[in-house]
Design a protein around this motif. Sequence first.
Motif, PDB file in Angstrom:
ATOM      1  N   LEU A  58       4.933   8.950  16.435  1.00 42.86           N
ATOM      2  CA  LEU A  58       4.885   8.448  14.945  1.00 42.86           C
ATOM      3  C   LEU A  58       3.623   7.473  14.886  1.00 42.86           C
ATOM      4  N   THR A  59       2.940   7.760  13.616  1.00 45.99           N
ATOM      5  CA  THR A  59       1.935   6.742  13.505  1.00 45.99           C
ATOM      6  C   THR A  59       2.418   5.332  13.016  1.00 45.99           C
ATOM      7  N   ARG A  60       1.419   4.203  13.018  1.00 42.94           N
ATOM      8  CA  ARG A  60       1.817   2.990  12.690  1.00 42.94           C
ATOM      9  C   ARG A  60       2.487   3.080  11.414  1.00 42.94           C
ATOM     10  N   GLY A  61       1.779   3.634  10.229  1.00 44.85           N
ATOM     11  CA  GLY A  61       2.499   3.650   8.933  1.00 44.85           C
ATOM     12  C   GLY A  61       3.737   4.438   8.878  1.00 44.85           C
ATOM     13  N   ARG A  62       3.892   5.607   9.530  1.00 43.05           N
ATOM     14  CA  ARG A  62       5.478   5.930   9.623  1.00 43.05           C
ATOM     15  C   ARG A  62       6.476   5.257  10.146  1.00 43.05           C
ATOM     16  N   ARG A  63       5.996   4.462  11.176  1.00 39.10           N
ATOM     17  CA  ARG A  63       6.996   3.741  11.793  1.00 39.10           C
ATOM     18  C   ARG A  63       7.444   2.467  10.796  1.00 39.10           C
ATOM     19  N   VAL A  64       6.348   2.062  10.320  1.00 39.72           N
ATOM     20  CA  VAL A  64       6.615   0.857   9.264  1.00 39.72           C
ATOM     21  C   VAL A  64       7.471   1.552   7.904  1.00 39.72           C
ATOM     22  N   ALA A  65       7.474   2.837   7.664  1.00 39.46           N
ATOM     23  CA  ALA A  65       7.907   3.278   6.542  1.00 39.46           C
ATOM     24  C   ALA A  65       9.563   3.360   6.915  1.00 39.46           C
ATOM     25  N   THR A 129      -4.727   8.883  -2.403  1.00 40.05           N
ATOM     26  CA  THR A 129      -3.176   9.225  -2.363  1.00 40.05           C
ATOM     27  C   THR A 129      -2.790   8.333  -1.182  1.00 40.05           C
ATOM     28  N   PRO A 130      -1.925   7.413  -1.173  1.00 44.61           N
ATOM     29  CA  PRO A 130      -1.332   6.761  -0.130  1.00 44.61           C
ATOM     30  C   PRO A 130      -0.569   7.521   1.060  1.00 44.61           C
ATOM     31  N   ARG A 131      -0.563   6.966   1.966  1.00 49.19           N
ATOM     32  CA  ARG A 131       0.334   7.613   3.311  1.00 49.19           C
ATOM     33  C   ARG A 131       1.474   6.870   3.639  1.00 49.19           C
ATOM     34  N   PRO A 132       2.664   7.289   4.040  1.00 48.13           N
ATOM     35  CA  PRO A 132       3.774   6.431   4.477  1.00 48.13           C
ATOM     36  C   PRO A 132       3.375   5.089   4.842  1.00 48.13           C
ATOM     37  N   GLY A 133       3.960   3.950   4.641  1.00 47.84           N
ATOM     38  CA  GLY A 133       3.641   2.777   5.512  1.00 47.84           C
ATOM     39  C   GLY A 133       2.581   1.946   4.746  1.00 47.84           C
ATOM     40  N   ASP A 134       1.729   2.690   3.754  1.00 49.91           N
ATOM     41  CA  ASP A 134       0.668   1.745   3.176  1.00 49.91           C
ATOM     42  C   ASP A 134       1.351   0.897   2.377  1.00 49.91           C
ATOM     43  N   LEU A 135       0.754  -0.105   1.986  1.00 48.00           N
ATOM     44  CA  LEU A 135       1.097  -1.329   0.872  1.00 48.00           C
ATOM     45  C   LEU A 135       0.789  -0.981  -0.525  1.00 48.00           C
ATOM     46  N   GLY A 158       4.931  -3.691  -2.100  1.00 50.08           N
ATOM     47  CA  GLY A 158       6.078  -2.765  -1.369  1.00 50.08           C
ATOM     48  C   GLY A 158       5.427  -2.053  -0.526  1.00 50.08           C
ATOM     49  N   VAL A 159       6.350  -1.360   0.146  1.00 55.98           N
ATOM     50  CA  VAL A 159       5.782  -0.367   1.273  1.00 55.98           C
ATOM     51  C   VAL A 159       5.961   1.190   0.969  1.00 55.98           C
ATOM     52  N   ILE A 160       4.998   2.031   0.776  1.00 55.30           N
ATOM     53  CA  ILE A 160       5.121   3.539   0.693  1.00 55.30           C
ATOM     54  C   ILE A 160       5.878   3.922   1.517  1.00 55.30           C
ATOM     55  N   GLU A 161       7.257   4.938   1.104  1.00 53.89           N
ATOM     56  CA  GLU A 161       7.857   5.667   1.929  1.00 53.89           C
ATOM     57  C   GLU A 161       7.596   7.099   2.020  1.00 53.89           C
ATOM     58  N   GLU A 217       1.878   1.007 -14.856  1.00 54.23           N
ATOM     59  CA  GLU A 217       1.015   0.188 -15.954  1.00 54.23           C
ATOM     60  C   GLU A 217       0.461  -1.136 -15.131  1.00 54.23           C
ATOM     61  N   LEU A 218       1.110  -1.441 -13.943  1.00 53.28           N
ATOM     62  CA  LEU A 218       0.709  -2.719 -13.449  1.00 53.28           C
ATOM     63  C   LEU A 218       0.329  -2.509 -12.107  1.00 53.28           C
ATOM     64  N   PHE A 219      -0.030  -1.360 -11.667  1.00 53.18           N
ATOM     65  CA  PHE A 219      -0.476  -0.992 -10.419  1.00 53.18           C
ATOM     66  C   PHE A 219      -1.814  -1.677  -9.953  1.00 53.18           C
ATOM     67  N   GLY A 220      -1.722  -2.293  -8.973  1.00 54.97           N
ATOM     68  CA  GLY A 220      -3.268  -3.042  -8.380  1.00 54.97           C
ATOM     69  C   GLY A 220      -3.839  -2.406  -7.339  1.00 54.97           C
ATOM     70  N   GLY A 221      -3.350  -1.469  -6.645  1.00 57.25           N
ATOM     71  CA  GLY A 221      -4.087  -1.119  -5.432  1.00 57.25           C
ATOM     72  C   GLY A 221      -3.196  -0.525  -4.261  1.00 57.25           C
ATOM     73  N   TYR A 222      -3.739   0.063  -3.045  1.00 61.69           N
ATOM     74  CA  TYR A 222      -3.024   0.495  -1.985  1.00 61.69           C
ATOM     75  C   TYR A 222      -4.025  -0.431  -0.854  1.00 61.69           C
ATOM     76  N   ALA A 223      -3.022  -0.723   0.135  1.00 66.72           N
ATOM     77  CA  ALA A 223      -3.746  -0.785   1.489  1.00 66.72           C
ATOM     78  C   ALA A 223      -3.435  -0.147   2.572  1.00 66.72           C
ATOM     79  N   ALA A 224      -4.364   0.480   3.328  1.00 66.17           N
ATOM     80  CA  ALA A 224      -3.911   1.557   4.297  1.00 66.17           C
ATOM     81  C   ALA A 224      -3.249   0.623   5.771  1.00 66.17           C
ATOM     82  N   ALA A 225      -2.190   1.150   6.108  1.00 67.68           N
ATOM     83  CA  ALA A 225      -1.493   0.636   7.214  1.00 67.68           C
ATOM     84  C   ALA A 225      -2.243   0.532   8.339  1.00 67.68           C
ATOM     85  N   SER A 226      -2.872   1.483   8.803  1.00 69.41           N
ATOM     86  CA  SER A 226      -3.678   1.811  10.006  1.00 69.41           C
ATOM     87  C   SER A 226      -4.851   0.644   9.954  1.00 69.41           C
ATOM     88  N   ARG A 227      -5.384   0.237   8.909  1.00 77.98           N
ATOM     89  CA  ARG A 227      -6.274  -0.990   9.133  1.00 77.98           C
ATOM     90  C   ARG A 227      -5.805  -2.399   8.722  1.00 77.98           C
TER      91      ARG A 227
END
Length: 228
Positions: A58-65, A129-135, A158-161, A217-227
């Motif tokens: 599993l990628t880091r992101g999927r493990r986090v998710a 488009t975010p991936r699992p584990g992204d913030l 939060g954490v993207i599932e 309405e209050l979305f502020g952005g994503y952060a990639a789990a891989s970085r």
Amino acid sequence: MMLRKLLLPLMLAVLGTAPAVAAPRGPVKPAAKSKKASGSKSVAKATLSKKKRPPVRLTRGRRVARRAATLVGASLATYRVPDDCSGLVRAAYQSVGIELLSHGTLPGENAVSAIHRRAQRSGALHHRTPRPGDLVFFRETYDRNRDGVRNDGMTHLGVIESVERDGTVVFVHRGSSGVKRSRMNLRFPEQRGQGGRVLNDYIRRAEGGERARLASELFGGYAAASRL
């Protein structure tokens, strides 16, 4: 004349006793293999091929998710993190050996803004488009400084599932009622639902004369789990 009569029976006798020439034999067909034996070998090969397949990593992101998903409905009190949204994401990332607040916070800075600053510094911020584990970050989800003005910056995360086919993002976060799943669809920023399906959950309650606000309405952005 007499001699001919004696020789003729003798010659016929010799010819009659000559060995017969064997008829040529066709090619010998190999014995057919039994279906049972062939089937056993196929099963053995299939079993062997399965054993040789390397385990799926599993990628880091999927493990986090996955870790975040296990915390839905649970208390954060036993994880040595604050019982708030920042504590939830820290507990999820600690499962892969990452402390999101290892760089500390600046004076007057909240944990969400500090994690956002870390993501910005590492080049992890994005709007794809975010991936699992992204913030996922949200701004102005409450009046943090209690001045009645929407000037509080990043206040929730939060954490993207997962991401559903219609683009609805499912994320895990620590809300007012505990750790839970919520949804957000940026294609319909002011729409609560469609066809009986929830597209956007409320993430800010109605207060100060203002209506409740949806996640999109209050979305502020994503952060990639891989970085991170």
